[in-house]
Design a protein around this motif. Structure first.
Motif, PDB file in Angstrom:
ATOM      1  N   MET A   1      41.565  45.488  44.976  1.00 51.66           N
ATOM      2  CA  MET A   1      40.957  44.208  44.617  1.00 51.66           C
ATOM      3  C   MET A   1      41.887  43.083  45.018  1.00 51.66           C
ATOM      4  SD  MET A   1      39.939  42.814  40.820  1.00 51.66           S
ATOM      5  CE  MET A   1      39.404  41.127  40.581  1.00 51.66           C
ATOM      6  N   PHE A   2      41.306  41.998  45.518  1.00 50.47           N
ATOM      7  CA  PHE A   2      42.125  40.859  45.933  1.00 50.47           C
ATOM      8  C   PHE A   2      41.910  39.713  44.967  1.00 50.47           C
ATOM      9  CE2 PHE A   2      43.658  37.365  48.405  1.00 50.47           C
ATOM     10  CZ  PHE A   2      44.717  37.933  49.074  1.00 50.47           C
ATOM     11  N   GLU A   3      42.998  39.120  44.494  1.00 49.02           N
ATOM     12  CA  GLU A   3      42.892  38.042  43.524  1.00 49.02           C
ATOM     13  C   GLU A   3      43.255  36.707  44.154  1.00 49.02           C
ATOM     14  OE1 GLU A   3      44.982  38.665  39.934  1.00 49.02           O
ATOM     15  OE2 GLU A   3      43.421  40.007  39.201  1.00 49.02           O
ATOM     16  N   PHE A   4      42.435  35.693  43.908  1.00 44.12           N
ATOM     17  CA  PHE A   4      42.690  34.341  44.377  1.00 44.12           C
ATOM     18  C   PHE A   4      43.190  33.521  43.189  1.00 44.12           C
ATOM     19  CE2 PHE A   4      39.550  36.095  47.200  1.00 44.12           C
ATOM     20  CZ  PHE A   4      39.988  35.692  48.446  1.00 44.12           C
ATOM     21  N   HIS A   5      44.287  32.826  43.363  1.00 44.28           N
ATOM     22  CA  HIS A   5      44.875  32.071  42.267  1.00 44.28           C
ATOM     23  C   HIS A   5      44.825  30.564  42.492  1.00 44.28           C
ATOM     24  CE1 HIS A   5      46.193  35.702  40.325  1.00 44.28           C
ATOM     25  NE2 HIS A   5      46.847  36.088  41.396  1.00 44.28           N
ATOM     26  N   ASP A   6      44.194  30.116  43.573  1.00 38.92           N
ATOM     27  CA  ASP A   6      44.094  28.685  43.815  1.00 38.92           C
ATOM     28  C   ASP A   6      42.799  28.409  44.593  1.00 38.92           C
ATOM     29  OD1 ASP A   6      46.744  28.799  46.362  1.00 38.92           O
ATOM     30  OD2 ASP A   6      44.870  29.875  46.177  1.00 38.92           O
ATOM     31  N   PRO A   7      42.463  27.132  44.810  1.00 40.69           N
ATOM     32  CA  PRO A   7      41.186  26.808  45.452  1.00 40.69           C
ATOM     33  C   PRO A   7      41.020  27.472  46.813  1.00 40.69           C
ATOM     34  CG  PRO A   7      42.177  24.856  44.475  1.00 40.69           C
ATOM     35  CD  PRO A   7      43.211  25.944  44.399  1.00 40.69           C
ATOM     36  N   ALA A   8      39.769  27.743  47.161  1.00 41.31           N
ATOM     37  CA  ALA A   8      39.478  28.377  48.438  1.00 41.31           C
ATOM     38  C   ALA A   8      39.779  27.431  49.596  1.00 41.31           C
ATOM     39  CB  ALA A   8      38.009  28.799  48.477  1.00 41.31           C
ATOM     40  N   LEU A   9      39.995  28.006  50.751  1.00 40.64           N
ATOM     41  CA  LEU A   9      40.228  27.211  51.950  1.00 40.64           C
ATOM     42  C   LEU A   9      38.946  26.512  52.379  1.00 40.64           C
ATOM     43  CD1 LEU A   9      42.265  29.857  53.940  1.00 40.64           C
ATOM     44  CD2 LEU A   9      43.189  27.794  52.891  1.00 40.64           C
ATOM     45  N   THR A  10      39.096  25.488  53.149  1.00 43.59           N
ATOM     46  CA  THR A  10      37.934  24.775  53.711  1.00 43.59           C
ATOM     47  C   THR A  10      37.999  24.874  55.232  1.00 43.59           C
ATOM     48  OG1 THR A  10      39.058  22.633  53.960  1.00 43.59           O
ATOM     49  CG2 THR A  10      38.104  23.138  51.796  1.00 43.59           C
ATOM     50  N   LEU A  29      46.390  46.332  42.432  1.00 43.78           N
ATOM     51  CA  LEU A  29      46.158  47.763  42.496  1.00 43.78           C
ATOM     52  C   LEU A  29      45.987  48.318  41.084  1.00 43.78           C
ATOM     53  CD1 LEU A  29      48.944  48.735  45.075  1.00 43.78           C
ATOM     54  CD2 LEU A  29      46.599  48.041  45.558  1.00 43.78           C
ATOM     55  N   ASP A  30      45.689  49.602  40.985  1.00 39.06           N
ATOM     56  CA  ASP A  30      45.547  50.232  39.665  1.00 39.06           C
ATOM     57  C   ASP A  30      46.830  50.108  38.847  1.00 39.06           C
ATOM     58  OD1 ASP A  30      42.961  50.925  40.181  1.00 39.06           O
ATOM     59  OD2 ASP A  30      43.341  53.060  40.490  1.00 39.06           O
ATOM     60  N   ARG A  31      47.964  50.084  39.534  1.00 36.67           N
ATOM     61  CA  ARG A  31      49.229  50.012  38.806  1.00 36.67           C
ATOM     62  C   ARG A  31      49.373  48.701  38.037  1.00 36.67           C
ATOM     63  NH1 ARG A  31      53.666  49.291  43.718  1.00 36.67           N
ATOM     64  NH2 ARG A  31      53.284  47.092  44.137  1.00 36.67           N
ATOM     65  N   ASP A  32      48.687  47.660  38.479  1.00 37.97           N
ATOM     66  CA  ASP A  32      48.738  46.387  37.766  1.00 37.97           C
ATOM     67  C   ASP A  32      48.170  46.534  36.360  1.00 37.97           C
ATOM     68  OD1 ASP A  32      49.094  43.785  39.929  1.00 37.97           O
ATOM     69  OD2 ASP A  32      48.664  45.760  40.736  1.00 37.97           O
ATOM     70  N   LEU A 221      50.034  56.272  49.267  1.00 32.91           N
ATOM     71  CA  LEU A 221      49.715  57.418  50.107  1.00 32.91           C
ATOM     72  C   LEU A 221      48.495  57.126  50.965  1.00 32.91           C
ATOM     73  CD1 LEU A 221      50.188  60.311  47.502  1.00 32.91           C
ATOM     74  CD2 LEU A 221      51.836  59.461  49.195  1.00 32.91           C
ATOM     75  N   GLU A 222      48.528  57.577  52.199  1.00 32.80           N
ATOM     76  CA  GLU A 222      47.394  57.388  53.101  1.00 32.80           C
ATOM     77  C   GLU A 222      46.151  58.049  52.516  1.00 32.80           C
ATOM     78  OE1 GLU A 222      48.310  57.990  57.396  1.00 32.80           O
ATOM     79  OE2 GLU A 222      50.294  58.493  56.629  1.00 32.80           O
ATOM     80  N   GLY A 223      45.053  57.343  52.558  1.00 36.22           N
ATOM     81  CA  GLY A 223      43.810  57.890  52.038  1.00 36.22           C
ATOM     82  C   GLY A 223      43.634  57.742  50.540  1.00 36.22           C
ATOM     83  N   SER A 224      44.613  57.172  49.850  1.00 32.98           N
ATOM     84  CA  SER A 224      44.523  57.023  48.399  1.00 32.98           C
ATOM     85  C   SER A 224      43.687  55.806  48.022  1.00 32.98           C
ATOM     86  CB  SER A 224      45.927  56.880  47.796  1.00 32.98           C
ATOM     87  OG  SER A 224      46.515  55.655  48.211  1.00 32.98           O
ATOM     88  N   LYS A 225      43.338  55.723  46.740  1.00 33.60           N
ATOM     89  CA  LYS A 225      42.577  54.587  46.239  1.00 33.60           C
ATOM     90  C   LYS A 225      43.374  53.295  46.424  1.00 33.60           C
ATOM     91  CE  LYS A 225      40.270  52.855  42.077  1.00 33.60           C
ATOM     92  NZ  LYS A 225      39.994  53.114  40.634  1.00 33.60           N
ATOM     93  N   ALA A 227      45.659  52.694  48.685  1.00 32.10           N
ATOM     94  CA  ALA A 227      45.678  52.358  50.116  1.00 32.10           C
ATOM     95  C   ALA A 227      44.384  51.652  50.511  1.00 32.10           C
ATOM     96  CB  ALA A 227      45.883  53.616  50.949  1.00 32.10           C
ATOM     97  N   ALA A 228      43.275  52.099  49.943  1.00 29.70           N
ATOM     98  CA  ALA A 228      41.985  51.450  50.217  1.00 29.70           C
ATOM     99  C   ALA A 228      41.955  50.032  49.649  1.00 29.70           C
ATOM    100  CB  ALA A 228      40.847  52.286  49.635  1.00 29.70           C
ATOM    101  N   SER A 229      42.547  49.856  48.473  1.00 28.05           N
ATOM    102  CA  SER A 229      42.619  48.515  47.872  1.00 28.05           C
ATOM    103  C   SER A 229      43.467  47.589  48.726  1.00 28.05           C
ATOM    104  CB  SER A 229      43.200  48.597  46.456  1.00 28.05           C
ATOM    105  OG  SER A 229      42.353  49.317  45.598  1.00 28.05           O
ATOM    106  N   PHE A 230      44.579  48.118  49.248  1.00 26.36           N
ATOM    107  CA  PHE A 230      45.427  47.337  50.147  1.00 26.36           C
ATOM    108  C   PHE A 230      44.634  46.901  51.377  1.00 26.36           C
ATOM    109  CE2 PHE A 230      48.063  47.576  54.028  1.00 26.36           C
ATOM    110  CZ  PHE A 230      48.897  46.487  53.804  1.00 26.36           C
ATOM    111  N   ALA A 231      43.895  47.841  51.970  1.00 29.19           N
ATOM    112  CA  ALA A 231      43.107  47.534  53.174  1.00 29.19           C
ATOM    113  C   ALA A 231      42.065  46.457  52.875  1.00 29.19           C
ATOM    114  CB  ALA A 231      42.436  48.802  53.692  1.00 29.19           C
ATOM    115  N   ARG A 232      41.358  46.588  51.757  1.00 26.21           N
ATOM    116  CA  ARG A 232      40.345  45.586  51.413  1.00 26.21           C
ATOM    117  C   ARG A 232      40.971  44.218  51.201  1.00 26.21           C
ATOM    118  NH1 ARG A 232      38.292  49.836  48.280  1.00 26.21           N
ATOM    119  NH2 ARG A 232      39.268  48.986  46.401  1.00 26.21           N
TER     120      ARG A 232
END
Length: 325
Positions: A1-10, A29-32, A221-225, A227-232
């Motif tokens: 999951m990606f978190e935005f902490h300030d206004p979006a770009l224009t 990530l889940d570790r958070d 780890l490659e293929g892990s949940k 890793a998928a969160s990082f990619a997204r």
């Protein structure tokens, strides 16, 4: 999951504004969530079952609780800790002249346990501590200042530096101090963070070790949940910046491989790649952009994960050749 902490770009955002925006991105990530829950366990619950900033105190021993965050260099320990504290809703970082219930200190490589006490005293607004003061006197001042300022949580980042043996170092004293911070007239909850040298040293004293349960940050780890969160997260960044990822869809896998699954270093490399493309005035990210960013940090290699070959075959070639940065 990606978190935005300030206004979006224009659409009118400049390259400088886009780079500043990218610098502040954080990938969750889940570790958070796991860390949030473990930190919450250091504190009392309110009458309405809401979290508080008042440390949990054992009714039998009078002690607060501690924990240890452990990860390799570049694993993202500091970013994870700071983000978790900022988003807690009840914890606020104090400064010399700003109020808060949490004190966050980073230990420099040359620090001694007395120097840590001096840093605590001065960070909480105490006038300069005399260099002639003995260690126990300095700690008395530091403990008093923590209580006077209402500090309920002390975070000691890079704490492994206190465990280095050598001239002027007192490793045994440092270990005992970690335990004593949970006790006494002004006990505080304590989080210590560092690389593997930290738990290795703490384990020498079973009593202290039992008071600081470990929260470990493993490699992705490659293929892990995760890793998928990082990619997204990286893909979300690219889209927000108007950038297109390489067509083969393997850039984030290559980044994680290049950085041996280190979350902090992988995020930094991905951001550097995107910033370089932005500054070049382009919208298409290419593998050669990643190769350039990687080489700028680590130097040139005869072969790298960003060579323009089919990824699975290249990955196997790198493994068979014993590749490492």
């Amino acid at each position: 999951m990606f978190e935005f902490h300030d206004p979006a770009l224009t659409p009118e955002s400049s390259v400088a504004e886009k780079c500043a925006w990218l610098t502040n991105r954080y990938i969750k990530l889940d570790r958070d969530v796991a860390l949030e829950e473990q930190i919450a366990g250091l504190f009392k619950m309110g009458d309405d079952d809401a979290r508080t900033a008042e440390p949990m105190i054992d009714s039998l021993t009078g002690e607060t609780r501690g924990m240890m965050v452990v990860g390799n260099s570049g694993s993202g320990k500091s970013a994870l800790l700071r983000r978790t504290l900022r988003s807690s809703g009840v914890l606020s970082i104090a400064g010399r002249e700003t109020e808060g219930n949490t004190l966050y200190l980073t230990v420099p490589p040359e620090a001694t346990i007395k120097a840590l006490a001096t840093s605590i005293a001065e960070a909480t607004g105490y006038p300069k501590v005399s260099s002639r003061a003995k260690s126990y006197e300095t700690w008395s001042i530091a403990r008093h200042r923590l209580g006077e300022r209402g500090i309920g949580l002390l975070v000691i980042d890079e704490a492994h530096h206190l465990m280095r043996r050598g001239s002027g170092k007192d490793v045994e004293g440092a270990i005992q101090t970690m335990k004593s911070l949970l006790q006494g007239e002004h006990p505080v909850a304590v989080i210590i963070a560092g690389v593997q040298k930290l738990p290795d040293a703490i384990m020498e004293d079973p009593e202290t070790d039992s008071r600081f349960p470990k929260f470990e940050l493993p490699r992705l780890l490659e293929g892990s949940k995760d890793a998928a969160s990082f990619a997204r997260g990286i893909q979300t960044c690219a889209r927000a910046l108007g950038l297109q990822m390489p067509e083969d869809g393997t850039l984030t896998d290559r980044i994680l491989f290049a950085e041996a699954g280190s979350m902090g270093r992988s995020v930094r490399l991905a951001k550097n790649i995107m910033m370089n493309v932005l500054m070049d005035g382009r919208s298409q990210i290419r593998l050669q952009d990643a190769h350039r960013a990687f080489a700028m940090r680590y130097g040139s290699f005869p072969q790298s994960p960003f060579d323009a070959y089919e990824w699975l075959a290249l990955r196997q070639d790198l493994i068979d050749g014993g590749w490492s940065r």
